[in-house]
Design an enzyme around this catalytic site. Structure first.
Site, PDB file in Angstrom:
ATOM      1  N   TYR A 209      43.669  75.806  59.037  1.00 20.94           N
ATOM      2  CA  TYR A 209      43.947  77.089  59.688  1.00 20.94           C
ATOM      3  C   TYR A 209      45.274  77.670  59.193  1.00 20.94           C
ATOM      4  O   TYR A 209      45.394  78.879  58.979  1.00 20.94           O
ATOM      5  CB  TYR A 209      43.981  76.909  61.211  1.00 20.94           C
ATOM      6  CG  TYR A 209      44.404  78.144  61.955  1.00 20.94           C
ATOM      7  CD1 TYR A 209      43.517  79.214  62.108  1.00 20.94           C
ATOM      8  CD2 TYR A 209      45.675  78.252  62.509  1.00 20.94           C
ATOM      9  CE1 TYR A 209      43.906  80.361  62.790  1.00 20.94           C
ATOM     10  CE2 TYR A 209      46.064  79.392  63.194  1.00 20.94           C
ATOM     11  CZ  TYR A 209      45.176  80.443  63.331  1.00 20.94           C
ATOM     12  OH  TYR A 209      45.569  81.577  64.006  1.00 20.94           O
ATOM     13  N   GLU A 210      46.266  76.797  59.006  1.00 14.69           N
ATOM     14  CA  GLU A 210      47.583  77.247  58.548  1.00 14.69           C
ATOM     15  C   GLU A 210      47.671  77.379  57.034  1.00 14.69           C
ATOM     16  O   GLU A 210      48.746  77.560  56.487  1.00 14.69           O
ATOM     17  CB  GLU A 210      48.666  76.299  59.078  1.00 14.69           C
ATOM     18  CG  GLU A 210      48.825  76.387  60.578  1.00 14.69           C
ATOM     19  CD  GLU A 210      49.974  75.569  61.122  1.00 14.69           C
ATOM     20  OE1 GLU A 210      50.575  74.764  60.361  1.00 14.69           O
ATOM     21  OE2 GLU A 210      50.277  75.720  62.319  1.00 14.69           O
TER      22      GLU A 210
ATOM     23  N   GLU B 283      55.405  69.658  68.278  1.00 13.19           N
ATOM     24  CA  GLU B 283      55.185  69.683  66.836  1.00 13.19           C
ATOM     25  C   GLU B 283      53.934  70.471  66.481  1.00 13.19           C
ATOM     26  O   GLU B 283      53.942  71.280  65.566  1.00 13.19           O
ATOM     27  CB  GLU B 283      55.088  68.253  66.294  1.00 13.19           C
ATOM     28  CG  GLU B 283      54.830  68.165  64.809  1.00 13.19           C
ATOM     29  CD  GLU B 283      55.971  68.689  63.947  1.00 13.19           C
ATOM     30  OE1 GLU B 283      55.721  69.033  62.776  1.00 13.19           O
ATOM     31  OE2 GLU B 283      57.122  68.768  64.410  1.00 13.19           O
TER      32      GLU B 283
ATOM     33  N   VAL C 221      43.909  74.551  69.141  1.00  9.28           N
ATOM     34  CA  VAL C 221      42.642  74.649  69.861  1.00  9.28           C
ATOM     35  C   VAL C 221      41.587  75.039  68.840  1.00  9.28           C
ATOM     36  O   VAL C 221      41.792  75.977  68.048  1.00  9.28           O
ATOM     37  CB  VAL C 221      42.712  75.677  71.008  1.00  9.28           C
ATOM     38  CG1 VAL C 221      41.348  75.839  71.671  1.00  9.28           C
ATOM     39  CG2 VAL C 221      43.764  75.264  72.034  1.00  9.28           C
TER      40      VAL C 221
ATOM     41  N   ASN D 109      51.035  84.394  62.697  1.00  9.38           N
ATOM     42  CA  ASN D 109      50.103  83.977  63.742  1.00  9.38           C
ATOM     43  C   ASN D 109      50.267  84.854  64.992  1.00  9.38           C
ATOM     44  O   ASN D 109      50.694  84.407  66.051  1.00  9.38           O
ATOM     45  CB  ASN D 109      50.298  82.498  64.057  1.00  9.38           C
ATOM     46  CG  ASN D 109      49.161  81.925  64.869  1.00  9.38           C
ATOM     47  OD1 ASN D 109      48.378  82.650  65.470  1.00  9.38           O
ATOM     48  ND2 ASN D 109      49.081  80.606  64.896  1.00  9.38           N
TER      49      ASN D 109
ATOM     50  N   TYR E 225      52.245  83.161  73.596  1.00 11.84           N
ATOM     51  CA  TYR E 225      53.503  82.521  73.991  1.00 11.84           C
ATOM     52  C   TYR E 225      54.412  83.500  74.725  1.00 11.84           C
ATOM     53  O   TYR E 225      55.027  83.155  75.730  1.00 11.84           O
ATOM     54  CB  TYR E 225      54.223  81.948  72.768  1.00 11.84           C
ATOM     55  CG  TYR E 225      53.433  80.911  72.000  1.00 11.84           C
ATOM     56  CD1 TYR E 225      52.513  80.080  72.622  1.00 11.84           C
ATOM     57  CD2 TYR E 225      53.603  80.773  70.630  1.00 11.84           C
ATOM     58  CE1 TYR E 225      51.798  79.134  71.906  1.00 11.84           C
ATOM     59  CE2 TYR E 225      52.892  79.824  69.904  1.00 11.84           C
ATOM     60  CZ  TYR E 225      51.987  79.013  70.549  1.00 11.84           C
ATOM     61  OH  TYR E 225      51.280  78.084  69.837  1.00 11.84           O
TER      62      TYR E 225
END
Length: 167
Positions: free
Chosen positions: A23-24, A81, A85, A122, A129
């Site tokens: 995903y990253e 860290e 999901v 992101n 957040y």
């Protein structure tokens, strides 16, 4: 449901770490093995902790964290860290539930900070957040030494030769 990871969960935790790396856009950088995770989480001196989010008995997310320490506040905190999901479970409150559990741990143990980093691109996570009340620490820049740069600095020459990579 949120629960603490057990040794039997190592394979699924490892799989989700790989999914997070994909995903990253950094799958090639995720080199941790199941054995390394087992040692870090359940070895003689655990260095990390993890929780799983489950839906219908299926693992759908995880939070992996460790303790940090604030010299200004004089107490530990939690450094998150990784929070992940699985795509099919996003929007179901699992990420929030994982963060809530870590906040609960902080409060119960007298820790005064829960910190983490998020990639600048992101946007969905950043929005989530901020909706929780988390605020970016824009006045700080994160630095990292790895690979050649770390070896050069930590080598016997005291880092006086060779530049190496800081990636």
């Amino acid at each position: 449901m949120i629960r603490t990871v057990t040794p039997d969960d190592i394979p699924v935790l490892h799989a989700m770490i790989r999914e997070l790396a994909e995903y990253e856009k950094a799958a090639d950088q995720a080199r941790a093995t199941e054995e390394q995770l087992r040692e870090a989480l359940f070895g003689e001196r655990p260095a990390a902790f993890a929780h799983l989010a489950e839906s219908g008995g299926e693992p759908v997310g995880f939070a992996l964290w460790f303790l940090n320490f604030s010299t200004w506040r004089g107490v530990h905190g939690i450094y998150l860290e990784d929070l992940f999901v699985r795509p099919h479970a996003r929007g179901g409150g699992h990420g929030r539930a994982l963060l809530t559990e870590l906040a609960r741990i902080c409060v119960a143990r007298g820790y005064e900070r829960l910190e983490w980093a998020v990639l600048n691109w992101n946007a969905p996570s950043i929005a989530s957040y901020e909706a929780l009340g988390a605020r970016a620490q824009d006045e700080w820049t994160t630095y990292r030494l790895t690979d050649g740069a770390l070896a050069a600095l930590g080598g016997t020459d005291g880092g006086t030769s060779g530049a190496g990579s800081a990636d």
